[in-house]
Scaffold this motif. Structure first.
Motif, PDB file in Angstrom:
ATOM      1  N   LYS A   1      42.908  15.410   9.890  1.00 17.73           N
ATOM      2  CA  LYS A   1      42.151  15.743  11.087  1.00 17.73           C
ATOM      3  C   LYS A   1      42.231  17.215  11.763  1.00 17.73           C
ATOM      4  CE  LYS A   1      41.251  14.463  16.085  1.00 17.73           C
ATOM      5  NZ  LYS A   1      41.906  13.520  17.175  1.00 17.73           N
TER       6      LYS A   1
ATOM      7  N   THR B   1      41.335  19.911  14.303  1.00 21.63           N
ATOM      8  CA  THR B   1      40.919  20.226  15.652  1.00 21.63           C
ATOM      9  C   THR B   1      40.769  21.564  16.205  1.00 21.63           C
ATOM     10  OG1 THR B   1      41.716  17.970  16.498  1.00 21.63           O
ATOM     11  CG2 THR B   1      41.132  19.441  17.990  1.00 21.63           C
TER      12      THR B   1
ATOM     13  N   GLU C   1      46.380  17.806  11.450  1.00 27.09           N
ATOM     14  CA  GLU C   1      47.274  16.644  11.465  1.00 27.09           C
ATOM     15  C   GLU C   1      46.995  15.709  10.197  1.00 27.09           C
ATOM     16  OE1 GLU C   1      47.279  15.039  15.992  1.00 27.09           O
ATOM     17  OE2 GLU C   1      45.424  15.928  15.488  1.00 27.09           O
TER      18      GLU C   1
ATOM     19  N   PHE D   1      43.206  26.526  14.772  1.00 28.73           N
ATOM     20  CA  PHE D   1      43.230  25.018  14.312  1.00 28.73           C
ATOM     21  C   PHE D   1      44.639  24.321  14.369  1.00 28.73           C
ATOM     22  CE2 PHE D   1      40.136  27.689  11.663  1.00 28.73           C
ATOM     23  CZ  PHE D   1      39.341  26.807  12.149  1.00 28.73           C
ATOM     24  N   LYS D   2      44.588  22.831  14.947  1.00 29.95           N
ATOM     25  CA  LYS D   2      45.500  21.895  14.876  1.00 29.95           C
ATOM     26  C   LYS D   2      45.088  21.049  13.606  1.00 29.95           C
ATOM     27  CE  LYS D   2      47.880  18.497  17.331  1.00 29.95           C
ATOM     28  NZ  LYS D   2      47.835  17.763  18.491  1.00 29.95           N
TER      29      LYS D   2
ATOM     30  N   LEU E   1      41.619  24.304  18.488  1.00 29.53           N
ATOM     31  CA  LEU E   1      42.017  24.450  19.807  1.00 29.53           C
ATOM     32  C   LEU E   1      41.650  25.374  20.692  1.00 29.53           C
ATOM     33  CD1 LEU E   1      45.781  23.972  18.545  1.00 29.53           C
ATOM     34  CD2 LEU E   1      44.326  22.175  19.513  1.00 29.53           C
TER      35      LEU E   1
ATOM     36  N   LYS F   1      35.581  25.365  20.787  1.00 25.79           N
ATOM     37  CA  LYS F   1      36.987  24.700  21.026  1.00 25.79           C
ATOM     38  C   LYS F   1      36.616  22.940  21.292  1.00 25.79           C
ATOM     39  CE  LYS F   1      40.177  24.324  24.862  1.00 25.79           C
ATOM     40  NZ  LYS F   1      40.642  24.963  26.033  1.00 25.79           N
ATOM     41  N   GLY F   2      37.394  22.353  20.875  1.00 23.19           N
ATOM     42  CA  GLY F   2      37.494  20.844  20.898  1.00 23.19           C
ATOM     43  C   GLY F   2      36.431  20.342  19.517  1.00 23.19           C
ATOM     44  N   ASP F   3      35.930  21.298  18.696  1.00 21.74           N
ATOM     45  CA  ASP F   3      35.403  20.651  17.415  1.00 21.74           C
ATOM     46  C   ASP F   3      36.322  19.765  16.817  1.00 21.74           C
ATOM     47  OD1 ASP F   3      33.080  21.861  18.220  1.00 21.74           O
ATOM     48  OD2 ASP F   3      32.990  23.454  16.633  1.00 21.74           O
ATOM     49  N   THR F   4      35.897  18.666  16.141  1.00 20.89           N
ATOM     50  CA  THR F   4      36.931  18.159  15.408  1.00 20.89           C
ATOM     51  C   THR F   4      36.219  17.641  14.138  1.00 20.89           C
ATOM     52  OG1 THR F   4      36.449  15.827  16.404  1.00 20.89           O
ATOM     53  CG2 THR F   4      38.178  16.967  17.352  1.00 20.89           C
TER      54      THR F   4
END
Length: 136
Positions: free
Chosen positions: A6, A8, A107, A104-105, A10, A36-39
């Motif tokens: 995933k 995200t 995961e 980006f995050k 940030l 911001k918030g796009d995943t």
């Protein structure tokens, strides 16, 4: 065990002073590709290979170049950043655009396929603290 990844968004940054000084378009502003918030959730299995197909054009090529090694590691079930982040299944990274970087995050998502894998996963500790931190 199956693994997904995933991504995200940030934050998006803009350094107007650098844009003014160095860009052909000095008023380029923040990245227009990401918000911001796009995943994004990537899969890599027999039916779907988002990694190899670069998400079928749904991702900026420059950003992909900057983070793809972390994405690949996650999809293979590896430790994305051993002893750097507080959870080895996660990484914070950014694209290479020095005047408007996107943060980006990334995961790793673990999907156990058997009861044994589920039990094994429940016993794992992927957390890192200050005493574990790699400091270079």
């Amino acid at each position: 065990m199956q693994h997904e990844c995933k991504i995200t968004v940030l934050e998006t940054k803009v350094f107007a002073d650098y844009q003014e000084k160095y860009l052909a378009d000095p008023k380029a502003g923040p990245c227009s590709f990401f918000k911001k918030g796009d995943t994004f959730v990537l899969k890599r299995n027999r039916k779907q290979d988002d990694f190899y197909h670069l998400m079928n054009g749904k991702f900026c090529g420059e950003a992909w170049d900057a983070i793809s090694r972390y994405v690949y590691t996650a999809l293979q079930g590896g430790s994305i950043m051993h002893q750097w982040t507080n959870d080895e299944r996660m990484m914070i990274a950014c694209c290479n655009d020095g005047t408007r970087p996107v943060i980006f995050k990334i995961e790793r998502i673990d999907i156990p396929e058997t009861e044994e894998e589920k039990e094994w996963l429940e016993k794992q500790n992927f957390k890192n603290g200050r005493e574990d931190a790699y400091t270079g």
